[in-house]
Design a protein around this motif. Structure first.
Motif, mmCIF file in Angstrom:
data_model
loop_
_atom_site.group_PDB
_atom_site.id
_atom_site.type_symbol
_atom_site.label_atom_id
_atom_site.label_comp_id
_atom_site.label_asym_id
_atom_site.label_seq_id
_atom_site.Cartn_x
_atom_site.Cartn_y
_atom_site.Cartn_z
ATOM 1 N N MET A 143 137.567 6.419 7.455
ATOM 2 C CA MET A 143 138.050 5.227 8.941
ATOM 3 C C MET A 143 137.911 6.542 10.112
ATOM 4 S SD MET A 143 136.587 2.839 8.490
ATOM 5 C CE MET A 143 137.399 1.671 10.017
ATOM 6 N N ILE A 144 139.112 7.364 9.734
ATOM 7 C CA ILE A 144 139.445 8.559 11.022
ATOM 8 C C ILE A 144 138.026 9.424 10.938
ATOM 9 C CG2 ILE A 144 141.152 10.239 10.423
ATOM 10 C CD1 ILE A 144 142.921 8.828 8.715
ATOM 11 N N GLY A 145 137.842 10.017 10.015
ATOM 12 C CA GLY A 145 136.623 11.307 10.113
ATOM 13 C C GLY A 145 135.553 10.947 11.077
ATOM 14 N N VAL A 146 135.449 9.270 10.799
ATOM 15 C CA VAL A 146 134.158 8.843 11.980
ATOM 16 C C VAL A 146 134.211 8.781 13.173
ATOM 17 C CG1 VAL A 146 133.136 6.776 12.780
ATOM 18 C CG2 VAL A 146 132.794 7.774 10.209
ATOM 19 N N ILE A 147 135.870 8.220 13.272
ATOM 20 C CA ILE A 147 136.892 7.796 14.767
ATOM 21 C C ILE A 147 136.974 9.218 15.512
ATOM 22 C CG2 ILE A 147 138.104 6.900 16.144
ATOM 23 C CD1 ILE A 147 137.867 4.910 14.194
ATOM 24 N N SER A 148 137.272 9.949 14.617
ATOM 25 C CA SER A 148 138.104 11.884 15.346
ATOM 26 C C SER A 148 136.677 12.408 15.208
ATOM 27 C CB SER A 148 139.001 12.334 13.871
ATOM 28 O OG SER A 148 138.940 13.608 14.441
ATOM 29 N N ALA A 149 135.444 12.439 14.559
ATOM 30 C CA ALA A 149 134.325 12.819 15.673
ATOM 31 C C ALA A 149 133.853 12.085 16.439
ATOM 32 C CB ALA A 149 132.844 13.021 13.588
ATOM 33 N N TYR A 150 133.356 11.341 16.616
ATOM 34 C CA TYR A 150 133.209 10.182 17.990
ATOM 35 C C TYR A 150 133.590 10.953 19.024
ATOM 36 C CZ TYR A 150 131.637 6.334 20.385
ATOM 37 O OH TYR A 150 131.312 5.404 21.975
ATOM 38 N N ARG A 208 138.873 16.125 7.252
ATOM 39 C CA ARG A 208 138.290 17.157 7.810
ATOM 40 C C ARG A 208 136.786 17.432 7.615
ATOM 41 N NH1 ARG A 208 140.490 23.288 6.431
ATOM 42 N NH2 ARG A 208 139.389 22.647 4.580
ATOM 43 N N TYR A 209 136.843 16.983 5.981
ATOM 44 C CA TYR A 209 135.345 17.236 5.123
ATOM 45 C C TYR A 209 133.865 15.950 6.059
ATOM 46 C CZ TYR A 209 131.524 17.469 1.700
ATOM 47 O OH TYR A 209 130.478 17.288 0.981
ATOM 48 N N PHE A 210 134.705 14.658 6.179
ATOM 49 C CA PHE A 210 134.204 14.137 6.606
ATOM 50 C C PHE A 210 133.163 14.039 8.285
ATOM 51 C CE2 PHE A 210 135.279 10.865 3.294
ATOM 52 C CZ PHE A 210 133.631 10.572 2.336
ATOM 53 N N ARG A 211 134.556 14.353 8.680
ATOM 54 C CA ARG A 211 134.756 14.504 10.200
ATOM 55 C C ARG A 211 133.816 15.686 10.600
ATOM 56 N NH1 ARG A 211 136.380 18.783 13.183
ATOM 57 N NH2 ARG A 211 136.904 18.076 15.861
ATOM 58 N N SER A 212 133.704 16.522 9.844
ATOM 59 C CA SER A 212 133.057 18.052 10.248
ATOM 60 C C SER A 212 131.193 17.659 9.712
ATOM 61 C CB SER A 212 133.115 19.225 8.779
ATOM 62 O OG SER A 212 133.163 18.886 7.853
ATOM 63 N N ASN A 213 130.690 16.711 8.801
ATOM 64 C CA ASN A 213 130.111 15.645 8.068
ATOM 65 C C ASN A 213 129.400 15.240 9.312
ATOM 66 O OD1 ASN A 213 129.831 17.626 6.016
ATOM 67 N ND2 ASN A 213 130.635 15.931 5.369
ATOM 68 N N MET A 214 130.084 14.224 10.191
ATOM 69 C CA MET A 214 129.791 13.550 10.779
ATOM 70 C C MET A 214 129.333 13.790 12.271
ATOM 71 S SD MET A 214 129.931 10.579 10.109
ATOM 72 C CE MET A 214 129.949 9.202 12.343
ATOM 73 N N ILE A 215 130.217 15.285 13.036
ATOM 74 C CA ILE A 215 129.905 15.910 13.871
ATOM 75 C C ILE A 215 128.536 16.191 14.173
ATOM 76 C CG2 ILE A 215 130.805 18.170 15.137
ATOM 77 C CD1 ILE A 215 133.273 17.270 14.768
ATOM 78 N N ASP A 216 128.232 17.493 12.584
ATOM 79 C CA ASP A 216 126.777 17.077 12.332
ATOM 80 C C ASP A 216 125.513 16.290 12.644
ATOM 81 O OD1 ASP A 216 127.348 19.998 11.880
ATOM 82 O OD2 ASP A 216 127.383 19.646 10.174
ATOM 83 N N VAL A 217 125.305 15.107 11.952
ATOM 84 C CA VAL A 217 125.333 14.252 11.322
ATOM 85 C C VAL A 217 124.616 13.348 12.761
ATOM 86 C CG1 VAL A 217 124.645 11.437 11.463
ATOM 87 C CG2 VAL A 217 124.947 13.287 8.982
ATOM 88 N N ILE A 218 125.885 13.396 13.723
ATOM 89 C CA ILE A 218 125.496 12.298 15.649
ATOM 90 C C ILE A 218 125.030 12.898 16.025
ATOM 91 C CG2 ILE A 218 127.743 11.309 14.944
ATOM 92 C CD1 ILE A 218 129.334 12.809 16.424
ATOM 93 N N LYS A 219 124.548 14.234 16.156
ATOM 94 C CA LYS A 219 123.717 15.246 16.829
ATOM 95 C C LYS A 219 122.693 15.962 16.277
ATOM 96 C CE LYS A 219 128.126 18.652 17.866
ATOM 97 N NZ LYS A 219 128.011 19.780 17.867
ATOM 98 N N GLN A 220 121.965 14.429 15.290
ATOM 99 C CA GLN A 220 120.607 15.300 15.034
ATOM 100 C C GLN A 220 119.948 14.074 16.447
ATOM 101 O OE1 GLN A 220 119.443 16.896 12.596
ATOM 102 N NE2 GLN A 220 121.758 17.085 12.492
ATOM 103 N N ASP A 221 118.834 14.325 16.072
ATOM 104 C CA ASP A 221 117.724 13.206 17.329
ATOM 105 C C ASP A 221 117.518 11.938 16.473
ATOM 106 O OD1 ASP A 221 117.083 15.799 18.873
ATOM 107 O OD2 ASP A 221 115.538 16.089 17.296
ATOM 108 N N TYR A 222 117.450 11.688 15.490
ATOM 109 C CA TYR A 222 117.250 10.128 14.851
ATOM 110 C C TYR A 222 118.453 9.360 15.377
ATOM 111 C CZ TYR A 222 120.435 10.856 10.922
ATOM 112 O OH TYR A 222 121.724 11.235 10.106
ATOM 113 N N ILE A 223 119.539 9.826 15.474
ATOM 114 C CA ILE A 223 121.035 9.167 15.974
ATOM 115 C C ILE A 223 120.685 9.081 17.417
ATOM 116 C CG2 ILE A 223 123.664 9.384 17.205
ATOM 117 C CD1 ILE A 223 122.539 8.776 13.716
#
Length: 318
Positions: free
Chosen positions: A113-120, A202-217
């Protein structure tokens, strides 16, 4: 899949054989043992015990006998505890599993939860606070957090008991037993969750940051999907894929217990028993526990590979 499983089982068997030889050799060649360190025993009694338990035989012969007994479900006899090793595991292992399973559940839920919100909300005040809290949780030693919470929550405020699994002299059963265990395990679970949330967030945050920059998002957002659905249905699902590899390390941790936390809170788990066995040089118990962790690690690695294949059909196992 069947070919892959067959190969992995062969590899696992070879790895465990090598690990068992290494584990046994390290403990067998370590100077001293429980018998030689026991000043209450006479030299004649020590020699008799060594003969009974085969400690006067060559190392390879002792290893072969230990492996033969282990394959039949006998990991030896604890001289310090005066019980078979498997009996001690049955008494203490599940207490550690309970503590670790509950803390792992809360750790993953909070970290996701925190990783997703922090990345967003990257670079926002919330993200900054999360990063500060993450590095603080990772830098503080476990014994400091544990003793600090005992001082504040248990001693000063008297909200929770400072340690143990049950109140001294308690004969509670049924629902009363359940609530008493929950009451006593709250503090150690909080400490273990705090220690685990830091690195995982920190692990989920970094993964989410990479994913939300993808074209399909971007495509999902362009279709008019709600931001919550984009984050949790599209982005999070793919961000969790790399985390599946962590499952291989979670399985031995669940049964291995937390050595320091169990000692601080006097929790009757396998971790505390393992620590006390070192001072007593109770090598049969130490060897059995270390071998158990090796088996769980190998099984956990296999499970993580299979789960990754189920989560991502594009992965091919060879």
């Amino acid at each position: 899949m069947s070919v892959y499983l067959g190969k992995r089982l062969i590899y696992m068997t070879l790895i465990l054989l090598a690990a068992s030889l290494l584990i046994f050799s390290l403990y067998a060649l370590t100077p001293g043992d429980f018998i030689s360190g026991n000043i209450k025993l006479t030299p004649e009694r020590k020699a008799e015990l060594r003969e009974i338990y085969g400690l006067n035989k060559p190392v390879l012969e002792r290893y072969a006998l230990w492996m033969k007994n282990a394959l039949h479900g006998d990991l030896g006899y604890s001289l310090a505890q005066q019980k078979p090793v498997l009996t001690l595991f049955n008494e203490y292992l599940w207490n550690s599993f309970l503590l670790a399973a509950v803390s792992t559940f809360f750790t993953w839920v909070i970290a996701v939860m925190i990783g997703v919100i922090s990345a967003y909300k990257q670079y926002s005040w919330f993200d900054t606070l999360v990063l500060v809290a993450v590095f603080a949780a990772m830098s503080l030693p476990s014994f400091f957090i544990g003793l600090f919470l005992i001082k504040i929550v248990a001693v000063d405020l008297k909200w929770l008991p400072p340690g143990g699994m049950l109140t001294t002299g308690s004969n509670a059963t049924g629902w009363a037993y359940f609530t008493e265990v929950i009451h006593h395990m709250t503090l150690p679970v909080i400490v273990m969750t705090i220690l685990g949330v830091g690195s995982l967030t920190r692990y989920f945050r970094s993964n989410m940051i990479d994913v939300i920059k993808q074209d399909y998002i971007r495509t999902a957002r362009a279709k008019g999907l709600k931001e919550g659905k984009v984050l949790f249905s599209h982005a999070l699902r793919n961000a969790l894929l790399p985390a599946i590899t962590l499952v291989g390390f979670e399985l031995p941790a669940l049964f291995g217990g937390s050595l320091i936390i169990e000692k601080i809170f006097n929790w009757p788990g396998i971790g505390q028993l393992y620590m006390s066995s070192f001072s007593l040089r109770d090598y049969p118990l130490l060897m059995g526990f270390t071998m158990l962790i090796a088996v769980l690690t190998v099984i956990g690695t296999l499970l993580s590979d299979l789960l990754y294949r189920l989560a991502d059909p594009r992965v091919r196992l060879h």
